[in-house]
Design a protein around this motif. Structure first.
Motif, PDB file in Angstrom:
ATOM      1  N   GLN A 269       0.179   2.516  -8.617  1.00 50.60           N
ATOM      2  CA  GLN A 269       0.486   3.763  -8.084  1.00 50.60           C
ATOM      3  C   GLN A 269       1.800   4.194  -9.014  1.00 50.60           C
ATOM      4  OE1 GLN A 269       0.268   4.418  -3.692  1.00 50.60           O
ATOM      5  NE2 GLN A 269       0.315   1.713  -3.789  1.00 50.60           N
TER       6      GLN A 269
ATOM      7  N   ARG B 272      -2.566  -0.924  -5.697  1.00 49.46           N
ATOM      8  CA  ARG B 272      -1.407  -0.749  -5.229  1.00 49.46           C
ATOM      9  C   ARG B 272      -0.421  -0.767  -6.359  1.00 49.46           C
ATOM     10  NH1 ARG B 272      -3.336  -4.964  -1.652  1.00 49.46           N
ATOM     11  NH2 ARG B 272      -4.341  -3.751   0.583  1.00 49.46           N
TER      12      ARG B 272
ATOM     13  N   THR C 140       0.698  -1.190   0.062  1.00 47.65           N
ATOM     14  CA  THR C 140       0.007   0.048  -0.195  1.00 47.65           C
ATOM     15  C   THR C 140       0.771   1.293  -0.132  1.00 47.65           C
ATOM     16  OG1 THR C 140      -1.872  -1.143   1.229  1.00 47.65           O
ATOM     17  CG2 THR C 140      -1.576   1.250   1.343  1.00 47.65           C
TER      18      THR C 140
ATOM     19  N   ASP D  35      -4.870  -5.077  -4.781  1.00 49.41           N
ATOM     20  CA  ASP D  35      -3.354  -5.401  -4.988  1.00 49.41           C
ATOM     21  C   ASP D  35      -2.961  -4.687  -6.475  1.00 49.41           C
ATOM     22  OD1 ASP D  35      -2.502  -6.766  -2.904  1.00 49.41           O
ATOM     23  OD2 ASP D  35      -3.037  -8.832  -4.005  1.00 49.41           O
TER      24      ASP D  35
ATOM     25  N   ARG E   9       3.935   0.569  -3.074  1.00 46.74           N
ATOM     26  CA  ARG E   9       3.432  -0.057  -4.280  1.00 46.74           C
ATOM     27  C   ARG E   9       4.046  -1.386  -4.472  1.00 46.74           C
ATOM     28  NH1 ARG E   9       5.619   4.272  -8.463  1.00 46.74           N
ATOM     29  NH2 ARG E   9       7.097   4.957  -6.536  1.00 46.74           N
TER      30      ARG E   9
END
Length: 273
Positions: free
Chosen positions: A158, A155, A21, A152, A24
């Motif tokens: 990003q 995450r 989180t 996921d 990444r």
């Protein structure tokens, strides 16, 4: 992070990355210091590092680290990834001789897995090497869910404000569709532990790419199962943070098996023999 201190670190292994989180994606790196102490370095967003900072196995690096305050395992340190400086000093194998490498880990090799676990209970140490007596089999288990969850995916997707073009254009981390477990003998007992070494994950993808869904497994096993029969295989073992009594195989070290010592011939002394 305050109170960071610089250390020289010999890289021993890194685990296959996982979504994060905050970062990444991250991997856990095992290393040994110039003073011979083991280090578990986290978080290391290895695939997001600039190319010049992507260190190699058996390479000395310099970085600023701090004892992790949320991880009481004695070897666990946080690392300032931006402080990583490579030395380009990779310990090479000379004519098949691994001596220059093995001298850095030999003090951390224990006789068998049971001794490793007993040491953890007594001293709290959660990184160490064992030499399995023999590999019984490599268990390969297909995962039920082979795709990342939506969380996921978010995450991994990003982007950072200061990402370079190379980082922004990186291929998304692929989820391994299989778990790998070694069944092996150690200290007269049989054990089963999961293999999470990045090298094993990379080997899977290479074998899958080159040999397809029907041919990859034979080549994969040839390297990690039958191929190690002639090696002096060492497992680098580490525990799981949330489950301190559960061990993983986080790295593999595989120098050649030392030649067998010749049998000592009993000499006749001319006394009626």
């Amino acid at each position: 992070m305050s109170n960071l201190v610089p250390e020289e670190l010999l890289i021993l292994t890194k685990t296959y990355p996982s979504p994060s989180t905050k970062y990444r994606e991250t991997t856990c790196v095992a290393a040994v210091t110039k003073g011979g102490e083991m280090r578990r370095l986290f978080p290391v967003p290895f695939r997001l590092l600039e190319g010049t900072a992507r260190f190699k196995k058996w390479e000395w690096i310099r970085a600023r680290v701090l004892k992790a305050d949320n991880d009481h395992r004695p070897e666990s340190y946080r690392i300032d990834a931006d402080s990583i400086k490579r030395s380009d000093n990779v310990i090479q194998i000379k004519r098949g001789d691994w001596g220059d490498r093995m001298k850095w880990i030999e003090k951390h090799v224990v006789s068998d897995f049971s001794t490793l676990e007993l040491r953890r209970q007594r001293s709290g140490e959660t990184l160490g090497f064992i030499r399995p007596t023999c590999i019984l089999k490599l268990e390969i288990t297909a995962l039920k869910e082979t795709a990342w969850t939506e969380a996921d995916q978010a995450r991994l997707s990003q982007d950072g404000l200061f990402d370079s073009a190379a980082v922004k254009n990186r291929a998304q981390l692929r989820k391994l569709p299989f778990d790998f477990h070694y069944h092996y003998e150690s200290g007269g007992s049989v054990h089963r532990h999961k293999l999470v070494d990045w090298e094993a994950g990379a080997l899977f993808w290479n074998c899958f790419r080159d040999h397809g869904p029907k041919g990859w497994e034979g080549k994969f096993r040839q390297k990690l199962e039958s191929g190690f029969q002639e090696k002096d295989l060492h497992f680098l073992m580490g525990t799981i943070h949330r489950f301190p009594d559960q061990w993983l195989i986080v790295g593999l070290v595989y120098p050649p098996r030392p030649p067998a010592k010749p049998a000592v011939q009993q000499l006749g002394l001319g006394l009626g023999q």
